[in-house]
Design a protein around this motif. Structure first.
Motif, PDB file in Angstrom:
ATOM      1  N   ASN A  60      -3.915   6.122  -3.522  1.00 19.85           N
ATOM      2  CA  ASN A  60      -4.151   7.405  -4.317  1.00 19.85           C
ATOM      3  C   ASN A  60      -5.153   7.974  -4.170  1.00 19.85           C
ATOM      4  N   THR A  61      -5.079   8.866  -4.241  1.00 23.80           N
ATOM      5  CA  THR A  61      -6.626   9.839  -3.694  1.00 23.80           C
ATOM      6  C   THR A  61      -6.391  10.882  -4.440  1.00 23.80           C
TER       7      THR A  61
ATOM      8  N   PRO B 113      -5.395   1.450  -7.143  1.00 28.46           N
ATOM      9  CA  PRO B 113      -4.270   2.346  -7.253  1.00 28.46           C
ATOM     10  C   PRO B 113      -4.056   2.204  -8.651  1.00 28.46           C
ATOM     11  N   SER B 114      -3.361   3.542  -9.917  1.00 24.89           N
ATOM     12  CA  SER B 114      -3.116   3.821 -10.799  1.00 24.89           C
ATOM     13  C   SER B 114      -1.768   3.053 -10.875  1.00 24.89           C
TER      14      SER B 114
ATOM     15  N   ASN C 235       0.910   5.344 -11.554  1.00 22.58           N
ATOM     16  CA  ASN C 235       1.543   6.003 -10.626  1.00 22.58           C
ATOM     17  C   ASN C 235       1.843   5.460  -9.403  1.00 22.58           C
ATOM     18  N   THR C 236       0.349   4.928  -8.480  1.00 23.78           N
ATOM     19  CA  THR C 236       0.984   4.589  -7.066  1.00 23.78           C
ATOM     20  C   THR C 236       1.155   3.037  -7.080  1.00 23.78           C
TER      21      THR C 236
END
Length: 425
Positions: free
Chosen positions: A133-134, A143-144, A146-147
């Protein structure tokens, strides 16, 4: 009043019950091969070969071209022996079991199981997938949701089972993940656990269990600058590092060595790389997914080196089409760029999303000793076999007790595990 002596059977059972509440990760890896080892004792170094599922290619039309079945296996070796020694006076061994557990057994078991977990956690260095996650400028961040969903999608693309996926997070990543996703989830009970307990709940985002563990590996990626290229030559990789120039049925199903131009900068074991033009495939129908295949580096590589040991093995299609155990849609071409997935020189927490069947752990019953000792006990709980043994030391008139565990582990499917890193700042 009768003596309330604490024998080793009581110590062993109590220790195992404490272990159950000590480490979730150790409980949530595959154990199905443990029964193949001798239950009355095993020697360090004993090995079984775990068969991997056979892989076939579907053919067209009424005419068949019979394929030879080449079974492949991964060795599972019982090679770890750990113990915790303790010494007790007679008075201490007659104490109430609750005090005894709190003062002696709990710290000993915590240390022992923590070491088992730390050893088992090294399997994360063999995970061949990574999802980052960037932020907008390419910096690695926590991390989210979505990650984790993208990590789950990679497991699905690799045909990992849907029903036994687990995530193990460093406590700091767990805190950041909960903070970032708090309030997003239903039912209400899951939101409540996140708010009250401050940790991820179970069965969220399609993950069966979320665990936080302080033994999650923290490592630094190599200094490789991304300028190296493949030479177009590759072969199988053996544990001693010697390349084999042809892919054969008897070769390792997990690893290859890639010949490269002289590398500028180092690669570290556990680094994940890509090779331009070498894409993932659907492991069932062998069609390209048009996404770069990721490879994990199996051993440290020095700056200036001209080869990289990687997993999974590079098995491209043949000139006539798909082949059994195929892993990529094309072999590395000469001049293909080799890139690090995570930023070079980053110190990262190697959080892991994995299928329970990606890795296996086996503990083995140590022999019950009945001569030359005061007492010996052995028990098993949740697949962990623990022996306690007490012996008398005449030189100082004390009784010493040791807790022992004998075990081994193996990464069966490196592609069924995904590293979800977080930068240590």
């Amino acid at each position: 009043m009768a003596n309330n002596l604490i024998n080793n059977s009581i110590i062993t059972r109590e220790a195992l019950m404490i272990r159950r509440n000590t480490n979730d990760y150790v409980q949530n890896v595959n154990r199905e091969y443990q029964a193949q080892f001798a239950r009355t004792g095993a020697k360090i170094g004993d090995t079984i070969n775990v068969r991997l599922p056979n892989d076939y290619v579907v053919q067209d039309g009424p005419t068949v071209n019979p394929e030879a079945t080449a079974e492949r296996s991964i060795p599972l070796t019982i090679s770890y022996r750990k113990n915790v020694p303790m010494s007790f006076s007679t008075q201490e061994r007659t104490m109430n079991i609750d005090d005894f557990s709190e003062r002696y057994i709990a710290p000993a078991v915590n240390a022992l199981v923590g070491q088992v977990a730390m050893d088992a956690m090294t399997m994360a260095l063999s995970a061949s997938n990574m999802v980052l996650n960037t932020d907008d400028t390419g910096n690695l961040i926590a991390p989210s949701s979505n990650t984790w969903l993208r990590a789950k999608a990679i497991l699905t693309a690799c045909n990992a089972p849907l029903d036994d996926r687990y995530a193990v997070l460093d406590p700091m990543t767990d805190a950041n993940t909960v903070s970032g996703m708090m309030g997003m989830f239903n039912p209400t009970g899951q939101i409540s656990r996140q708010t009250v307990d401050g940790q991820m709940g179970s069965k969220i985002l399609g993950v069966r269990g979320w665990m936080q563990d302080q033994t999650v590996i923290i490592s630094q990626t190599g200094s490789y600058d991304g300028t190296g290229t493949a030479t177009g030559t590759y072969g199988n990789y053996t544990p001693n590092g010697a390349p084999v120039t042809t892919i054969s049925a008897s070769a390792s199903p997990h690893s290859s060595v890639i010949s490269t131009s002289a590398l500028s900068g180092t690669l570290k074991q556990g680094d994940v790389i890509t090779i331009a033009g070498v894409n993932r495939i659907n492991r069932v129908n062998k069609s390209s997914l048009h996404i770069l295949q990721q490879f994990v580096v199996l051993a440290d590589v020095a700056s200036g080196a001209t080869s990289i040991p990687v997993s999974p093995a590079i098995i491209p299609p043949s000139g006539t089409g798909p082949v059994p155990y195929q892993t990529v849609d094309a072999a590395p071409a000469a001049g293909a760029a080799i890139k690090l997935v995570a930023p070079a020189g980053s110190v990262i927490r190697r959080n892991l999303l994995y299928s329970k069947r990606a890795m296996t752990l086996a503990t083995v019953d140590l022999e019950m000793v009945d001569r030359g000792v005061v007492d010996c006990g052995r028990a098993s709980l949740d697949g962990i076999s623990l022996r306690t043994l007490t012996y008398y030391n005449g030189s100082d008139d004390t009784r010493a007790t040791r807790l022992d565990v004998l075990y081994g582990f193996g990464m069966l499917r490196p592609d069924w595990a995904v590293v979800v890193p977080e930068l240590v700042e």
